[in-house]
Design an enzyme around this catalytic site. Structure first.
Site, mmCIF file in Angstrom:
data_model
loop_
_atom_site.group_PDB
_atom_site.id
_atom_site.type_symbol
_atom_site.label_atom_id
_atom_site.label_comp_id
_atom_site.label_asym_id
_atom_site.label_seq_id
_atom_site.Cartn_x
_atom_site.Cartn_y
_atom_site.Cartn_z
ATOM 1 N N HIS A 265 0.829 -1.201 0.000
ATOM 2 C CA HIS A 265 0.000 0.000 0.000
ATOM 3 C C HIS A 265 0.863 1.250 0.000
ATOM 4 C CE1 HIS A 265 -2.813 -3.019 1.646
ATOM 5 N NE2 HIS A 265 -3.692 -2.329 0.964
ATOM 6 N N ASP A 338 -4.768 -5.962 -8.245
ATOM 7 C CA ASP A 338 -5.006 -5.459 -6.908
ATOM 8 C C ASP A 338 -5.378 -3.984 -7.064
ATOM 9 O OD1 ASP A 338 -5.142 -5.213 -4.152
ATOM 10 O OD2 ASP A 338 -3.206 -6.150 -3.787
#
Length: 442
Positions: A265, A338
């Site tokens: 992230h 993703d």
């Protein structure tokens, strides 16, 4: 992303469920239990559901997909590739965040404007069973030509986006510790039944990563364990369980996120496994998922130099997505990225180029672009210019339509019922199953 979300409760989106997010997403803590009553078999009170998709389409099924494809404009085809998060608790919720991000105020208007192929739900979209049923039904009405994939990350345990409504089953690490694949299948079937009851038809689960790095900041307890064979068995069983419930399953995060110590992230992890180590450690669960008929495989925002020396993350790597997943492992279903708002995939390229490169690498479903208009218009321009060929675009749309057909939503989505959902969600049977798995975990 953290600074620009703005909408109450949706800061969680910066920590996409797909490769992480953990408890920050409003998910319950680990170690959840249900009741202690002796459980009967999980209920099947959800709407009737098709079983796992067949290994090959019949000619009639293929013809129907081709007919649908032939009636679509290039704008509609490009829209099918995208699955953003929308803001609000009903299809007609007016949101300044939707206006700012998509140029339309309500989820229904965003869906219609971009001909979206899907939408992903987060905790801020979830208030009550009847409300979620109304939301999913309303969003499907906004997409009358081709119904939506409505997805969420309901892994159970740490990442459980629907935890406000659903049975709190133990997470993958606890299920894996039971060493009973029957429990993995039963939990997936029950989870799928609850999702289907509220109108969700795609789960971004199970996690197929083998968690061999104790410092892994994003996988950890979300994995079934650190033994490739055990994880493979649990993943295969989970895929079959979701199929039993009529829910599309997604094995993630290819080619394997289990040996990382960087959070994708916020950074770009590098995995230094050799090709032989990948074959031995990372590959078995994905091979098992494919053999079990998994609907989708999600890519990881990780660099894997021994599989592709370019330095690009797997999400943007043609050698990994097309060469390895498609050609070597023989996967014929949908490849999902993703979340494209994660820093791991945005290190080298602008948001529009990220989306185009993902398609050229082999991705079919573009999840949560950071700047949606830039991503959509970049892919549309690439399709019109020929940078993304018509054949390449049609391949992805065909796979997405085939998934929808396999799950019974190619032309008309099942209408969810709040009354029926109330009987399925947190049923006595499902709570008893959760308790039995908790007792069996060691």
């Amino acid at each position: 992303m953290l600074g620009r979300i703005g909408a109450a409760g949706l800061l969680v989106i910066a920590l996409s469920a797909c490769a992480g997010g953990g408890g920050s997403a409003g998910a319950p803590a680990t170690g959840e239990t249900g009741t202690t009553a002796k459980p009967p078999a999980p209920t099947s009170a959800a709407p009737s559901a098709p079983s796992s998709p067949p290994a090959a389409r019949t000619p009639a099924q293929g013809d129907e997909v081709r007919r649908t494809l032939s009636r679509m404009s290039v704008e509609e085809k490009v829209g099918q590739l995208f699955m953003p998060v929308l803001y609000g608790t009903s299809a007609d919720s007016v949101s300044g965040e939707n206006q700012a991000r998509y140029g339309a105020q309500t989820p229904a208007k965003v869906i219609a404007r971009y001909h979206l192929g899907g939408v992903i739900l987060f905790p801020a979209n979830v208030k009550s069973t009847a409300q979620v049923v109304g939301l999913t039904n309303g969003m499907q009405r906004a997409s009358p030509r081709v119904p939506l994939l409505i997805g969420t990350d309901q892994e159970n345990g740490l990442v459980s986006r629907m935890s406000a409504l659903m049975t709190r089953f133990p997470g993958a690490s606890q299920i894996g510790s039971t060493q009973k694949t029957s429990m993995s299948r039963a939990v997936a079937k029950a989870t799928g039944a609850e999702l289907r009851a509220v109108g969700v038809n795609l789960d971004f689960a199970p996690v197929a990563d083998v968690n061999i790095n104790p410092r892994n900041p994003v996988i950890g307890q979300r994995a079934f364990g650190d033994d490739p064979a055990r994880v493979a068995g649990m993943v295969s069983a989970a895929v079959k369980g979701f199929g039993d419930a009529g829910i599309a399953a997604t094995a993630k995060h290819f080619p394997g996120h289990g040996d990382t110590n960087v959070d994708s992230h916020t950074g770009l992890p590098v995995i230094k496994h050799t090709r032989a180590e990948w074959e031995r450690v990372d590959a078995p669960p994905f091979k098992a998922a494919i053999a079990a008929g998994v609907d989708a495989v999600m890519s990881a925002h990780i660099v894997f130099p021994k599989l592709d020396p370019s330095g690009d993350p797997a999400t943007l790597s043609k050698p990994i997505l097309t060469g390895l997943l498609r050609e070597k492992l023989g996967f014929r279903g949908v490849i999902s990225t993703d979340a494209l708002n994660m820093e791991g995939v945005r290190k080298k390229y602008a948001d529009g180029e990220v989306a185009v490169r993902a398609v050229l690498a082999g991705a079919d479903l573009l999840l949560m672009p950071y700047d949606f208009p830039k991503a959509y218009h970049a892919v549309l321009a690439a399709a019109k210019s020929g940078k993304i060929s018509r054949q390449r675009l049609d391949q992805s749309v065909t796979r997405l339509l085939t998934l929808k057909q396999a799950r019974g939503i190619l032309h008309e989505a099942p209408v969810a019922s709040a009354e029926r959902a109330a009987k399925v969600l947190r049923s006595a049977e499902h709570r008893a199953l959760a308790a039995r798995v908790t007792r069996a975990a060691r």
